[in-house]
Design an enzyme around this catalytic site. Structure first.
Site, short mmCIF file in Angstrom:
data_model
loop_
_atom_site.label_atom_id
_atom_site.label_comp_id
_atom_site.label_asym_id
_atom_site.label_seq_id
_atom_site.Cartn_x
_atom_site.Cartn_y
_atom_site.Cartn_z
N HIS A 96 3.70 13.58 29.57
CA HIS A 96 2.33 13.95 29.93
C HIS A 96 1.67 14.87 28.90
O HIS A 96 0.50 14.72 28.57
CB HIS A 96 2.32 14.62 31.31
CG HIS A 96 0.96 15.06 31.75
ND1 HIS A 96 0.04 14.16 32.26
CD2 HIS A 96 0.35 16.26 31.73
CE1 HIS A 96 -1.07 14.82 32.55
NE2 HIS A 96 -0.92 16.09 32.25
N HIS A 147 -3.39 12.83 29.88
CA HIS A 147 -2.23 12.05 29.44
C HIS A 147 -2.58 11.22 28.18
O HIS A 147 -3.61 10.57 28.15
CB HIS A 147 -1.81 11.13 30.59
CG HIS A 147 -0.41 10.63 30.44
ND1 HIS A 147 0.62 11.04 31.24
CD2 HIS A 147 0.12 9.75 29.56
CE1 HIS A 147 1.73 10.44 30.87
NE2 HIS A 147 1.45 9.64 29.85
N HIS A 149 -3.40 8.58 25.88
CA HIS A 149 -3.68 7.16 26.09
C HIS A 149 -4.87 6.71 25.26
O HIS A 149 -5.68 7.52 24.81
CB HIS A 149 -3.97 6.89 27.57
CG HIS A 149 -5.29 7.43 28.05
ND1 HIS A 149 -5.51 8.76 28.29
CD2 HIS A 149 -6.47 6.82 28.32
CE1 HIS A 149 -6.77 8.95 28.71
NE2 HIS A 149 -7.37 7.78 28.71
ZN LIG Z 1 0.49 12.22 32.84
#
Ligand SMILES: [Zn+2]
Ligand SMILES: [Zn+2]
Ligand SMILES: [Zn+2]
Length: 325
Positions: A96, A147, A149
């Protein structure tokens, strides 16, 4: 919920996506929808206990297949079309905390393969004309999930910035029988002042025409149009140069550097784009460690960028910044 409205003055589509107002906004770290689902924990977007990299459909997409019915009826002046397309989220890591800059070159290489796979798979669908891979990073960019991404938008049309680049590279090819991008690469390598870093297959520069102070473009040195044209060695080289640029960004001012990263590849509408050339663009909003470049009147209202710095100087700062953690 979602539709395309034609902007008759700019001759481009605007996407309405009203359902996106409800999307998850900065949840607490232990309620991250992009972490793997913990045994006995709340169900996240990833129903697995662990993963390497995942790509899945965005829960709050701007485009959908089949597309929803438009909310309003269009006419010949106010044209309306269904927002037919797909939106995906790509999780770079199960961890994370962290960013793409923290990932190993091997993990970034895996990501390059995932991008390549998604480009191929989404681009092969008849409804899709353009596969747009990008990442928004940092609070100042308006990122709603911490997070690490990125995203992929599979467009039902070729978006306007790519269309302009295609027109420019087509015109250059007609006039000079050479690729515009290959010419830029040659000129940047000969000049050298704007080079940030390079390897055998890629060149990273603050381009001569940079609109943002720390804008970086990564060009494939070989003339190719998309991720699917890369050899295995070039995939690795792309991962390496991405890692170096990202780490240099973080070392520039000593904090995790926000940016918009976009990948410009050929469209997937079946036409021939042999004159085009694959590259990655980074547009970071910082103009100093503490000041942000906002897109204000001149940029947003007139479409002309004012850059408060010289590409030659910011490139030399980035060149001096450490490329390793
Ligand atoms: Zn996360
Ligand atoms: Zn080229
Ligand atoms: Zn571009």
């Amino acid at each position: 919920m979602s539709e395309l409205r034609w902007h008759p003055l700019l001759e481009e589509w605007v996407v309405t996506a009203t359902h996106r107002q409800e999307r998850t906004y900065k949840p607490p770290d232990d309620y991250c929808p992009l972490c793997a689902t913990r045994p006995g924990g709340f169900p996240t977007e990833v129903p697995a206990e662990n993963y390497e990299i995942v790509a899945f459909e965005n829960k709050f997409p701007s485009f959908k297949l089949p597309p929803p019915e438009p909310e309003v009826n269009g006419d010949s002046l106010f044209r309306v079309a269904p927002a037919a397309g797909l939106c995906e989220v790509v999780l770079y890591s199960p961890e994370h905390h962290g960013t793409l800059a923290d990932e190993s070159i091997t993990q970034i290489e895996r990501l390059v393969r995932v991008w390549r796979d998604r480009f191929e798979s989404l681009g092969s669908r008849p409804e899709i004309s353009y596969v747009f891979i990008f990442e928004n990073k940092g609070d100042v960019i308006g990122v709603t999930l911490a997070h690490p991404h990125g995203q992929i938008y599979a467009f039902p049309f070729v978006p306007p910035i790519v269309e302009r680049e295609l027109r420019a590279s087509h015109n250059h090819f007609v006039r000079h029988a050479r690729c515009l991008f290959c010419d830029i690469v040659t000129q940047e390598r000969t000049d050298g002042r704007r080079i940030v870093c390079a390897n055998d297959s890629f060149l990273a520069v603050v381009p001569f025409y940079a609109r943002y102070p720390y804008e970086v473009h990564i060009f494939a040195i070989r003339h190719l149009q998309a991720l699917t044209d890369l050899t295995r060695a070039e995939e690795r080289a792309l991962a390496e140069i991405l890692k170096t640029v990202l780490v240099k960004y973080d070392n520039l001012f000593g904090f995790s550097f926000p940016y918009i990263m976009v990948m410009h590849q050929r469209p997937t509408d079946g036409e021939d784009y042999g004159h085009y050339h694959f590259h990655v663009e980074f547009c970071p909003p910082h103009r100093t460690a503490t000041k942000i470049k906002y897109l204000a009147g001149c940029e947003s209202g007139a479409g002309t960028y004012i850059n408060d710095t010289l590409a030659e100087e910011t490139a030399s700062e980035l060149r001096a910044a450490k490329g390793e953690k």
